[in-house]
Design a protein around this motif. Structure first.
Motif, PDB file in Angstrom:
ATOM      1  N   GLY A 184      42.450 -23.119 -31.615  1.00  0.00           N
ATOM      2  CA  GLY A 184      42.195 -22.839 -30.184  1.00  0.00           C
ATOM      3  C   GLY A 184      40.913 -22.225 -30.004  1.00  0.00           C
ATOM      4  N   ILE A 185      40.471 -21.590 -28.855  1.00  0.00           N
ATOM      5  CA  ILE A 185      39.413 -21.003 -28.433  1.00  0.00           C
ATOM      6  C   ILE A 185      38.583 -20.160 -29.611  1.00  0.00           C
ATOM      7  CG2 ILE A 185      40.156 -19.242 -27.029  1.00  0.00           C
ATOM      8  CD1 ILE A 185      37.867 -19.571 -25.109  1.00  0.00           C
ATOM      9  N   GLY A 186      39.310 -19.551 -30.112  1.00  0.00           N
ATOM     10  CA  GLY A 186      39.035 -18.388 -31.203  1.00  0.00           C
ATOM     11  C   GLY A 186      38.327 -19.219 -32.304  1.00  0.00           C
ATOM     12  N   PHE A 187      39.035 -20.437 -32.809  1.00  0.00           N
ATOM     13  CA  PHE A 187      38.484 -21.131 -33.902  1.00  0.00           C
ATOM     14  C   PHE A 187      37.131 -21.650 -33.543  1.00  0.00           C
ATOM     15  CE2 PHE A 187      37.920 -25.171 -35.986  1.00  0.00           C
ATOM     16  CZ  PHE A 187      38.347 -24.782 -37.588  1.00  0.00           C
ATOM     17  N   PHE A 188      36.772 -22.099 -32.257  1.00  0.00           N
ATOM     18  CA  PHE A 188      35.978 -22.861 -31.916  1.00  0.00           C
ATOM     19  C   PHE A 188      34.598 -21.768 -31.686  1.00  0.00           C
ATOM     20  CE2 PHE A 188      38.948 -26.109 -31.157  1.00  0.00           C
ATOM     21  CZ  PHE A 188      38.568 -27.060 -31.950  1.00  0.00           C
ATOM     22  N   LEU A 189      35.053 -20.763 -31.366  1.00  0.00           N
ATOM     23  CA  LEU A 189      33.940 -19.650 -31.231  1.00  0.00           C
ATOM     24  C   LEU A 189      33.437 -19.263 -32.525  1.00  0.00           C
ATOM     25  CD1 LEU A 189      35.335 -16.976 -28.613  1.00  0.00           C
ATOM     26  CD2 LEU A 189      33.267 -18.157 -28.532  1.00  0.00           C
ATOM     27  N   VAL A 190      34.296 -19.328 -33.513  1.00  0.00           N
ATOM     28  CA  VAL A 190      33.802 -19.039 -35.090  1.00  0.00           C
ATOM     29  C   VAL A 190      32.860 -20.091 -35.358  1.00  0.00           C
ATOM     30  CG1 VAL A 190      34.373 -18.995 -37.406  1.00  0.00           C
ATOM     31  CG2 VAL A 190      35.867 -17.904 -35.659  1.00  0.00           C
ATOM     32  N   ILE A 191      33.140 -21.513 -35.129  1.00  0.00           N
ATOM     33  CA  ILE A 191      32.285 -22.464 -35.487  1.00  0.00           C
ATOM     34  C   ILE A 191      31.027 -22.413 -34.817  1.00  0.00           C
ATOM     35  CG2 ILE A 191      32.144 -25.010 -35.552  1.00  0.00           C
ATOM     36  CD1 ILE A 191      34.256 -23.865 -37.409  1.00  0.00           C
ATOM     37  N   ILE A 192      31.150 -22.098 -33.419  1.00  0.00           N
ATOM     38  CA  ILE A 192      29.971 -22.092 -32.615  1.00  0.00           C
ATOM     39  C   ILE A 192      28.766 -20.884 -33.013  1.00  0.00           C
ATOM     40  CG2 ILE A 192      28.656 -21.613 -30.257  1.00  0.00           C
ATOM     41  CD1 ILE A 192      31.342 -23.081 -29.281  1.00  0.00           C
ATOM     42  N   THR A 193      29.576 -19.905 -33.212  1.00  0.00           N
ATOM     43  CA  THR A 193      28.873 -18.643 -33.582  1.00  0.00           C
ATOM     44  C   THR A 193      28.135 -18.585 -34.826  1.00  0.00           C
ATOM     45  OG1 THR A 193      30.053 -17.263 -31.990  1.00  0.00           O
ATOM     46  CG2 THR A 193      28.739 -15.963 -33.529  1.00  0.00           C
ATOM     47  N   VAL A 194      29.119 -18.899 -35.944  1.00  0.00           N
ATOM     48  CA  VAL A 194      28.801 -18.679 -37.449  1.00  0.00           C
ATOM     49  C   VAL A 194      27.882 -19.741 -37.782  1.00  0.00           C
ATOM     50  CG1 VAL A 194      29.684 -18.300 -39.617  1.00  0.00           C
ATOM     51  CG2 VAL A 194      30.486 -16.927 -37.967  1.00  0.00           C
ATOM     52  N   ILE A 195      28.671 -20.875 -37.525  1.00  0.00           N
ATOM     53  CA  ILE A 195      28.006 -22.214 -38.242  1.00  0.00           C
ATOM     54  C   ILE A 195      26.693 -22.832 -37.422  1.00  0.00           C
ATOM     55  CG2 ILE A 195      28.738 -24.571 -39.120  1.00  0.00           C
ATOM     56  CD1 ILE A 195      30.240 -22.471 -40.427  1.00  0.00           C
ATOM     57  N   ILE A 196      27.069 -23.301 -36.238  1.00  0.00           N
ATOM     58  CA  ILE A 196      25.875 -23.498 -35.419  1.00  0.00           C
ATOM     59  C   ILE A 196      24.561 -22.495 -35.165  1.00  0.00           C
ATOM     60  CG2 ILE A 196      25.197 -24.581 -33.236  1.00  0.00           C
ATOM     61  CD1 ILE A 196      28.051 -25.834 -33.004  1.00  0.00           C
ATOM     62  N   PHE A 197      25.233 -21.541 -34.584  1.00  0.00           N
ATOM     63  CA  PHE A 197      23.947 -20.333 -34.409  1.00  0.00           C
ATOM     64  C   PHE A 197      23.292 -20.021 -35.614  1.00  0.00           C
ATOM     65  CE2 PHE A 197      25.997 -19.342 -30.040  1.00  0.00           C
ATOM     66  CZ  PHE A 197      25.356 -20.479 -29.462  1.00  0.00           C
ATOM     67  N   GLY A 198      24.211 -19.823 -36.878  1.00  0.00           N
ATOM     68  CA  GLY A 198      23.705 -19.559 -38.137  1.00  0.00           C
ATOM     69  C   GLY A 198      22.710 -20.481 -38.860  1.00  0.00           C
ATOM     70  N   ILE A 199      23.114 -21.612 -38.759  1.00  0.00           N
ATOM     71  CA  ILE A 199      22.272 -22.679 -39.221  1.00  0.00           C
ATOM     72  C   ILE A 199      20.831 -22.742 -38.172  1.00  0.00           C
ATOM     73  CG2 ILE A 199      21.825 -25.260 -39.537  1.00  0.00           C
ATOM     74  CD1 ILE A 199      24.789 -25.491 -40.107  1.00  0.00           C
ATOM     75  N   TYR A 200      21.071 -22.754 -36.983  1.00  0.00           N
ATOM     76  CA  TYR A 200      20.019 -22.462 -36.537  1.00  0.00           C
ATOM     77  C   TYR A 200      18.902 -21.158 -36.690  1.00  0.00           C
ATOM     78  CZ  TYR A 200      16.975 -22.018 -32.188  1.00  0.00           C
ATOM     79  OH  TYR A 200      15.841 -21.875 -31.299  1.00  0.00           O
ATOM     80  N   GLY A 201      19.729 -20.010 -36.754  1.00  0.00           N
ATOM     81  CA  GLY A 201      18.783 -18.916 -37.106  1.00  0.00           C
ATOM     82  C   GLY A 201      18.430 -19.201 -38.404  1.00  0.00           C
ATOM     83  N   TYR A 202      19.104 -19.559 -39.304  1.00  0.00           N
ATOM     84  CA  TYR A 202      18.522 -19.839 -40.730  1.00  0.00           C
ATOM     85  C   TYR A 202      17.237 -20.601 -40.592  1.00  0.00           C
ATOM     86  CZ  TYR A 202      17.988 -21.818 -45.543  1.00  0.00           C
ATOM     87  OH  TYR A 202      17.323 -22.081 -46.620  1.00  0.00           O
ATOM     88  N   LYS A 203      17.205 -21.995 -40.024  1.00  0.00           N
ATOM     89  CA  LYS A 203      16.033 -22.656 -39.784  1.00  0.00           C
ATOM     90  C   LYS A 203      14.806 -21.979 -39.222  1.00  0.00           C
ATOM     91  CE  LYS A 203      18.331 -27.099 -39.953  1.00  0.00           C
ATOM     92  NZ  LYS A 203      18.996 -28.479 -39.072  1.00  0.00           N
ATOM     93  N   GLN A 204      15.221 -21.195 -37.941  1.00  0.00           N
ATOM     94  CA  GLN A 204      14.213 -20.371 -37.342  1.00  0.00           C
ATOM     95  C   GLN A 204      13.634 -19.586 -38.212  1.00  0.00           C
ATOM     96  OE1 GLN A 204      13.439 -22.402 -34.566  1.00  0.00           O
ATOM     97  NE2 GLN A 204      13.230 -20.790 -33.483  1.00  0.00           N
TER      98      GLN A 204
END
Length: 318
Positions: free
Chosen positions: A283-303
């Protein structure tokens, strides 16, 4: 005889309840969960050391464990129901988001976190370690220098993690399948009000076990970046932490407000054949994890990597 059922435990005895609570906690810490992974990940990479990552997991999970123990006792006393509502879930998301966003902003601007050190300052003066009004003491208390390494550069100073304890405590008020089992099955099975807190505490300790492991893995991964100097790794770690906390905080706030405005949002989910809580119903909690950790994490890593390269913090080839 100890009976273990991690999917749908019913009518458990005292020992079975305690063992089940601890194992559920480990499962909770291992599976993607919006109340644990974003915070542990963001602080762990900001510590840029395996010990720092383990400490992050320990700090966050300690606050989470305390909260779960309190709610477990309230559940035994039949008072936890007030936290098992859609409204409480939405408020929790908003509060966690505010805490994450605030920490990210403060770290970005100050390189530390909002804190007070009145007692430490007085003890330092009374013990003779520092004189009254000592500038060195003030810099230590503000984490601008390490008392063990006075000449330490601020650039390599790990991101402070004490706020992780507060985040853990707040996040514990989230409600899901694991909380349902703890509050409605395991806590009420305790033989005495004096023991009502045990299932929640053991669940928290199980989560702590897994989060210390993951905190170590996250930070160890970061320290093995062979193309950057220690200062470069510090820049990458802090950048990931800031972006995950800031942007992830905004995501949590938006999700919380959306739940408060439209409670049925919590009922939308994708069902999988995996009979493991947090992986069976996405549900919404799972997708919050994906957005926060995976997407923002990768973006932060590249930055962070780009920033480190711009600052000339790459290792020189021999």
């Amino acid at each position: 005889m100890v009976t273990i059922n991690l999917w749908n435990p019913q009518e458990v005895d005292f020992v079975s309840a305690l063992v089940t609570a601890y194992l559920l906690g480990i499962l909770h810490g291992v599976t993607p969960d919006e109340h644990t992974w974003p915070i542990t990940f963001s602080y762990s990479v900001g510590s840029f050391s395996s010990k720092g990552g383990a400490k992050t997991g320990l700090t966050f999970s300690s606050g989470f464990t305390l909260q779960r123990a309190i709610l477990s006792e309230l559940a035994y006393l039949a008072l936890a129901g007030i936290f098992m509502t859609t409204f409480a879930f939405g408020v929790t998301y908003v509060l966690v988001g505010i805490a994450m966003f605030g920490a990210g902003i403060y770290i970005a601007r100050k390189g530390g976190y909002l804190h007070w050190h009145y007692l430490e300052r007085k003890l330092g003066e009374l013990s003779g370690i520092h004189g009254k009004g000592s500038q060195v003491q003030e810099e230590e208390l503000q984490h601008k220098i390490n008392p063990a390494y006075v000449n330490e550069q601020d650039l390599t100073k790990p991101v402070p993690i004490k706020l992780a304890f507060l985040h853990g405590f707040i996040a514990g008020f989230g409600f899901g399948a694991f909380a349902l089992i703890i509050y409605t099955v395991l806590a009420p099975s305790m033989p005495s009000p004096l023991l009502g807190w045990l299932p929640g505490a053991l669940f928290g300790l199980g989560t702590l076990t897994a989060q210390v492991m993951f905190g170590t893995i996250f930070s160890t991964w970061l320290t093995r970046m062979k193309n950057l100097t220690l200062e470069g790794i510090a820049v990458v770690g802090k950048t990931i932490t800031r972006i995950v906390l800031e942007y992830g905080g905004i995501a949590f706030i938006i999700a919380g407000i959306a739940i408060l405005l439209y409670p049925p949002l919590l009922d939308y989910n994708f069902v999988t054949p995996i009979k493991v809580h947090n992986l069976h119903s996405l549900g919404i909690g799972f997708f919050l994890v994906i957005i926060t950790v995976i997407i923002f994490g990768i973006y932060g890593y590249k930055q962070g990597v780009n920033k480190a390269k711009e600052m000339g913090l790459e290792k020189k080839e021999n």
